[in-house]
Design a protein around this motif. Structure first.
Motif, PDB file in Angstrom:
ATOM      1  N   GLY A 187      14.207   8.331   7.707  1.00  0.00           N
ATOM      2  CA  GLY A 187      13.287   8.546   8.814  1.00  0.00           C
ATOM      3  C   GLY A 187      13.667   7.747  10.045  1.00  0.00           C
ATOM      4  N   LEU A 188      14.111   6.491   9.822  1.00  0.00           N
ATOM      5  CA  LEU A 188      14.551   5.657  10.946  1.00  0.00           C
ATOM      6  C   LEU A 188      15.788   6.230  11.608  1.00  0.00           C
ATOM      7  N   LEU A 189      16.735   6.698  10.773  1.00  0.00           N
ATOM      8  CA  LEU A 189      17.979   7.258  11.324  1.00  0.00           C
ATOM      9  C   LEU A 189      17.706   8.538  12.129  1.00  0.00           C
ATOM     10  N   VAL A 190      16.841   9.392  11.592  1.00  0.00           N
ATOM     11  CA  VAL A 190      16.502  10.618  12.301  1.00  0.00           C
ATOM     12  C   VAL A 190      15.836  10.295  13.629  1.00  0.00           C
ATOM     13  N   LYS A 191      14.932   9.320  13.614  1.00  0.00           N
ATOM     14  CA  LYS A 191      14.243   8.946  14.849  1.00  0.00           C
ATOM     15  C   LYS A 191      15.224   8.368  15.864  1.00  0.00           C
ATOM     16  N   SER A 192      16.184   7.565  15.382  1.00  0.00           N
ATOM     17  CA  SER A 192      17.176   6.965  16.284  1.00  0.00           C
ATOM     18  C   SER A 192      18.054   8.041  16.906  1.00  0.00           C
ATOM     19  N   GLU A 193      18.404   9.037  16.106  1.00  0.00           N
ATOM     20  CA  GLU A 193      19.244  10.123  16.625  1.00  0.00           C
ATOM     21  C   GLU A 193      18.497  10.967  17.656  1.00  0.00           C
ATOM     22  N   GLY A 231       6.829   1.680   8.477  1.00  0.00           N
ATOM     23  CA  GLY A 231       6.539   2.479   7.300  1.00  0.00           C
ATOM     24  C   GLY A 231       7.512   3.606   7.056  1.00  0.00           C
ATOM     25  N   LEU A 232       8.505   3.773   7.930  1.00  0.00           N
ATOM     26  CA  LEU A 232       9.477   4.857   7.777  1.00  0.00           C
ATOM     27  C   LEU A 232      10.522   4.531   6.715  1.00  0.00           C
ATOM     28  N   THR A 233      11.036   5.566   6.083  1.00  0.00           N
ATOM     29  CA  THR A 233      12.190   5.389   5.199  1.00  0.00           C
ATOM     30  C   THR A 233      13.441   5.184   6.047  1.00  0.00           C
ATOM     31  N   LEU A 234      14.543   4.825   5.392  1.00  0.00           N
ATOM     32  CA  LEU A 234      15.805   4.666   6.124  1.00  0.00           C
ATOM     33  C   LEU A 234      16.203   5.983   6.783  1.00  0.00           C
ATOM     34  N   LEU A 274       0.828  -1.203   0.000  1.00  0.00           N
ATOM     35  CA  LEU A 274       0.000   0.000   0.000  1.00  0.00           C
ATOM     36  C   LEU A 274       0.864   1.255   0.000  1.00  0.00           C
ATOM     37  N   GLN A 275       1.942   1.224   0.757  1.00  0.00           N
ATOM     38  CA  GLN A 275       2.843   2.372   0.796  1.00  0.00           C
ATOM     39  C   GLN A 275       3.475   2.622  -0.579  1.00  0.00           C
ATOM     40  N   PHE A 298       5.485  -1.658  17.280  1.00  0.00           N
ATOM     41  CA  PHE A 298       6.451  -1.850  16.202  1.00  0.00           C
ATOM     42  C   PHE A 298       5.959  -1.493  14.805  1.00  0.00           C
ATOM     43  N   VAL A 299       4.668  -1.571  14.558  1.00  0.00           N
ATOM     44  CA  VAL A 299       4.188  -1.491  13.175  1.00  0.00           C
ATOM     45  C   VAL A 299       4.341  -0.104  12.573  1.00  0.00           C
TER      46      VAL A 299
END
Length: 205
Positions: free
Chosen positions: A198-204, A193-196, A155-156, A188-189
């Motif tokens: 987006g994941l890196l920004v969230k982790s930082e 749906g995040l991009t890479l 869907l994404q 977790f779900v």
């Protein structure tokens, strides 16, 4: 003195490695193809996670390692049968019963490729009738969650072919009435749906 054990060659691992060529979701247009070996790994990871959720959050005493290992082999028979799409498999009870017999025969044929001394150990992994009830529930839920995540990815990617399947799977997950599944969905779900980036920004953060 040599400790070498006499043996004959077995095609067991060669068969399992061919699960990478078995495509899933055969009746539907896929933006991102998925094969059985990828699906089996994801189901094992999710099943392991569900078991840990049960243990750490809800006071269960589940063997997460045993659940993950069994999950790795839950679709092993498909190397001989192929992946029969769910709507076809459950279209009629006679077809369902026939396919289950085929699955049983495929599992047995695959087990027969193993050295005799190893067959009983793998039979415990291949046949869900040997799994404790709680293990069956976790692996079934993980299988459904993996399918649901696949729908979300499609869907994404803009593939509306998976809209109805997504809704049906989410409803199925709710009917399991498992707190581990609810916790997984809530925890977790969304990030899947995040991009890479987006994941890196969230982790930082």
């Amino acid at each position: 003195m040599s400790n070498t054990v006499a043996h004959q060659n077995s095609p067991f691992i060669a068969y399992l490695s061919r699960l990478r060529w078995i495509k899933r979701w055969g009746l539907m247009r896929n933006a991102e193809p998925e094969n059985v070996i990828e699906h089996s790994w994801e189901v094992a990871v999710i099943a392991h996670c569900l078991a840990l959720i049960g243990n750490k959050q809800f006071g269960r005493q589940l063997d997460a390692q045993a659940i993950a290992t069994a999950a790795l082999f839950h679709d092993a028979n498909e190397v001989l049968t192929g992946d029969l799409p769910t709507p076809v498999k459950y279209f009629h009870s006679s077809l369902t019963d026939a396919y289950r017999r085929i699955e049983h025969l495929a599992r047995q044929e695959l087990l027969n490729t193993l050295p005799q001394a190893m067959q009983d150990a793998y039979r415990q992994l291949f046949d869900e009738s040997h799994w404790p009830k709680a293990h069956q529930q976790m692996i079934k839920a993980a299988d459904t969650l993996s399918a649901y995540l696949k729908c979300l990815r499609e869907l994404q990617a803009g593939n509306q072919e998976f809209t109805q399947a997504s809704d049906q799977l989410l409803d199925k997950l709710g009917r399991y009435a498992m707190p581990e599944v609810d916790y997984f969905l809530e925890t977790f779900v969304a990030d899947c749906g995040l991009t890479l980036d987006g994941l890196l920004v969230k982790s930082e953060g």
